[in-house]
Design an enzyme around this catalytic site. Structure first.
Site, PDB file in Angstrom:
ATOM      1  N   ALA A 182       0.914  -1.183   0.015  1.00 17.94           N
ATOM      2  CA  ALA A 182       0.118  -0.059  -0.046  1.00 17.94           C
ATOM      3  C   ALA A 182       0.656   1.273  -0.039  1.00 17.94           C
ATOM      4  O   ALA A 182       0.436   2.412   0.648  1.00 17.94           O
ATOM      5  CB  ALA A 182      -0.860   0.066   1.118  1.00 17.94           C
ATOM      6  N   LYS A 183       1.894   1.143  -0.610  1.00 17.82           N
ATOM      7  CA  LYS A 183       2.978   2.424  -0.903  1.00 17.82           C
ATOM      8  C   LYS A 183       2.722   2.815  -2.086  1.00 17.82           C
ATOM      9  O   LYS A 183       2.989   4.144  -2.634  1.00 17.82           O
ATOM     10  CB  LYS A 183       4.437   2.091  -0.829  1.00 17.82           C
ATOM     11  CG  LYS A 183       4.661   1.443   0.825  1.00 17.82           C
ATOM     12  CD  LYS A 183       6.094   1.070   1.117  1.00 17.82           C
ATOM     13  CE  LYS A 183       6.349   0.597   2.199  1.00 17.82           C
ATOM     14  NZ  LYS A 183       7.593  -0.285   2.607  1.00 17.82           N
ATOM     15  N   ALA A 184       2.020   2.083  -3.095  1.00 17.47           N
ATOM     16  CA  ALA A 184       1.723   2.462  -4.602  1.00 17.47           C
ATOM     17  C   ALA A 184       0.089   1.907  -4.515  1.00 17.47           C
ATOM     18  O   ALA A 184      -0.162   0.881  -4.180  1.00 17.47           O
ATOM     19  CB  ALA A 184       2.427   1.841  -5.558  1.00 17.47           C
TER      20      ALA A 184
END
Lengths: 306, 306, 306, 306
Positions: free
Chosen positions: B274-276
């Site tokens: 969930a960093k992109a």
């Protein structure tokens, strides 16, 4: 000498960008500039015979026209490549294409009849057409002369097709010899083998060396531009051993040197073997040839035009 | 979709060249085109906050002005970098330079008082001037406020110097925050440590996170441009975890992925963390940032100018 | 499935170490384990024909005996390699050596008559002996039969020399065919060419394909072990296209895939071309073959001994 | 000096294999041997302080126990690492694990609550447990002392947990300091930041430098073993600048040098900066640390046992 920082002006030409890289002059940017300068220099020098070694999927990867144009415009005098690039050049001549933007798995692609090279795709139907057309061509060639060296064989193909976009056809027209010492290891080679099972056609591999040595001996200077490694790199350098090595060389590669492979070997190493002369001009650019070579050619051609 | 072959027209602009790469659309050329398109898109989108992560010797490597111009022209909203790039930016502000074209061994360079970064060289005298000037600066800053987070500290430096060519100075003027979570691991960090042995100045590392999270939460969309790996890459991606990840990312690197290092990790991997965001636009170009980034910026800025 | 951490016990055997890597099972360690397991499996399976493709300087790099022993012990059924590795094998048979620990520049090495491959060195005198001995050999071979395919030519050389340490000699004794489709591009190829300028000796390149296809068709299963890229990799995979591809493959390489070169291509890609069967077992280890291959062979042979 | 070919004896120990690599002595095999020799030498030398720099996913990648054992057995005196490796060490201490053998896409993994590092996987539940446990720990630590340098903070964590398998716990027991200058850029750092929003806990980054410089000044000799690049590599080398540089260094990396990144920089370069002494012993092995480091440690520990 102090480093100047690169400056971007929107709308600048590729040569202007590369000249900014030269102002910096270090790391990849410095190598990019020096390679472009050297390419322009060897192309414009009438006394230098320019070899172009092409390994890797340069035709599937969108460089066909750039290479063809360099030949058509007299900027390249000798081409050394793989059987694969010749196959893919003919594939397009015979009506086929290269494709992109598929997201199937390799097993699915196989069932669909598609071959993959990175993110480039080919179709089995195109290869079927290739097979039909090339076997007709082989018959024609064998009827005229069934004992050829590999270079003559490729020239014969070039003379038999009408495709101004083809590297092979353009090279034949411009009397630029194409050497492919590993031709047998390709779809073209496979067809050749199948043809020879029922027909008489002999390809003399050592035969090319006579010609190549004549070219090297009769050249005042030789420069070689090397995309990727493998046979095309080695053959270009090794054929110049007879005269003490090339006078200049440019290589573009993502291979690395530590395991000793030729593809990643620094050009300097060629000096120890007398494949590059002491004092020769040598530049390596680490990068993807599909980016670096178009940039370099655009810069060099702009410089030549001035 | 069929691949078109690239065509070189001497004198073509950098954007025209990159558009030819887009016509081909495969391998590095395709990635180069898509990265340039995406850069132009995120810069021109008013709703997108653009992060620029800079690892590697980008200032010594000649990119100082390109980065400074992106900040000055409002194209970059947040910078994340190493203490080293800040040090080298100040080194030039204080009158020093970076140098090239030395052929001494590393042991000889050491005796000459020169440090080496690839084929970039620095001089000990320049660092001596740096040390004097920075310690004066540190005194001034500490007198005003001796409890800062790292970003505030860098802004204070920027406010204290007059150098329109400086990244730090320009960023301070344009209210572009610079984060350097590993600042202590640099010549600047070393001076900071020496200063704090006799003076009171506390840098609050977690302090930056408050600000950064505010930026992320208040942004409709975030895009991050990543040169090299290390902390600057991770920090940019990780700070966006709070809102489910970035909306777009571009990375330029020569690192590879197989050993699991973050530097070489594919951007896709950031989606799992969930960093992109799922569906985010992600492009990686494999290559030397001193070649690839100037080319990409030149193309994107030309596109923006249209 | 949970990852277990590797444990080192001083004095552990290579297989015990590799089994620890398997307990972890991820990143390079996992690939190292799976490659070793697969190597042991294909060697021990009587129904599997094992190909060994050798590109890169494996003989100069100290792997001659390991390869020779695999052939002598019946673990390898087909060898595909470069003309260079054959040349270096014969260089040692004829009394020459490979050398290390020189620190001269390439220009100095050239003047000393030494060639460099990474940190491996060769001597011109050794090549002079090689030239004399090989030309005598060529005369003997041509007198017996002046029309051979490349494999037959290499076998003839193997039959003509007495050197139990030689790969070529051992392969001839054990009826293990050696293919070298690019043989002409080597010092051996150069001698061959010089010989053919005044003598009659024809090497039929397509000729090998007949044999190779017979081997492939008569094998229940085929596995190929690939060190490095280039022709030896492609030839091994491509010759199995006739039967839908190999059943197993292991490759060791430092090349990378992004620019589309075959050397760095993932083995999975071969499935799309029917050069590897759907469902085939494929393992790539990223690393230097002079480290990875000895480790893998030591592990696999220990496993076979159990 | 002549190269000897490596010989494989099934059942040979890892040291015996590495000694065969030393008989060859060239390319990767030679570097592998020299690195192992040097590791054994610096560990066994009572006068040498051994630093271990760990970048990259070494704990997720299965090296936790190897590192922990080196510390437990007194072979490593100082550890420098990333916040990520500390996080993953604690993740296992708190009952979590690392996982393998998933084939979901990154978007699917995200929805399943799994993070990916190459082919290593983590679970969100494990991180939830981590978050709960670490916040309790942070409270305990802050109650005792809310002004710590980073090293003290890590030691406090180590003292607060009971896990003989933990790197942090074992290091605390053995008085081996762990430095993590970029700690804030990790899940542990994120928790720290969240904690400090409502609680008082200050981490003094420059504070570590005092200690580290004391260690360096009081060491007769320093050797540093470097896995991967980034901050851990630079911090280890830079902290030795105060005494003219390390006496020995070993690095294992897949990064390359041409773009000037520190990760790929040759160790020789450190000499120019006085981060490695003139005449220091420096060995780089190009490869995946999850293969190379276990092999090197197994060889060195076997040698030490003799």
């Amino acid at each position: 000498m102090k480093i100047n920082h690169m400056k971007i002006d929107p709308g600048m030409t590729t040569l202007q960008l590369i000249e900014q890289m030269g102002k910096s002059g270090v790391l990849g940017a410095g190598r990019m500039y020096r390679a472009t300068e050297l390419l322009a220099e060897v192309i414009s020098d009438e006394e230098t015979t320019v070899f172009l070694s092409i390994a890797g999927p340069m035709v599937p990867g969108g460089l066909r026209k750039i290479i063809r144009d360099l030949i058509a415009d007299g900027h390249v005098d000798v081409v050394i490549t793989s059987g694969a690039n010749l196959t893919h050049d003919l594939l397009e001549t015979f009506g086929g294409s290269h494709y992109r933007e598929h997201d199937e798995t390799d097993e699915e692609l196989c069932q669909m009849g598609m071959g993959r090279i990175g993110d480039v795709y080919t179709k089995a139907q195109d290869f079927e057409v290739f097979e039909k057309k090339i076997s007709t061509l082989l018959e024609e060639i064998a009827q005229k002369n069934n004992q050829l060296n590999i270079r003559e064989f490729i020239t014969e193909i070039g003379n038999s097709i009408q495709d101004p976009e083809s590297i092979i056809c353009t090279a034949a027209e411009k009397n630029v010899p194409i050497y492919a010492p590993g031709i047998i290891d390709s779809m073209l080679g496979l067809q050749l083998w199948m043809f020879t099972q029922e027909n008489q056609l002999t390809l003399d591999a050592p035969g090319d060396m006579h010609e190549l040595s004549d070219i090297v001996y009769s050249s005042k200077k030789v420069a070689t531009v090397i995309l990727g490694g493998g046979l095309p790199k080695h053959y270009a350098l090794a054929s110049n051993i007879l005269t003490g090595g090339v006078d200049a060389a440019i290589q573009v590669t993502l291979d690395r040197s530590e395991a000793g492979s030729l593809g990643g070997a620094p050009l300097e190493e060629a000096k120890s073997w007398a494949k590059a002369k002491c004092g020769s001009k040598l530049v390596t650019v680490i990068g993807d040839a599909t980016i670096i070579f178009p940039l370099m050619v655009a810069g060099a051609r702009e410089k030549l035009d001035k």
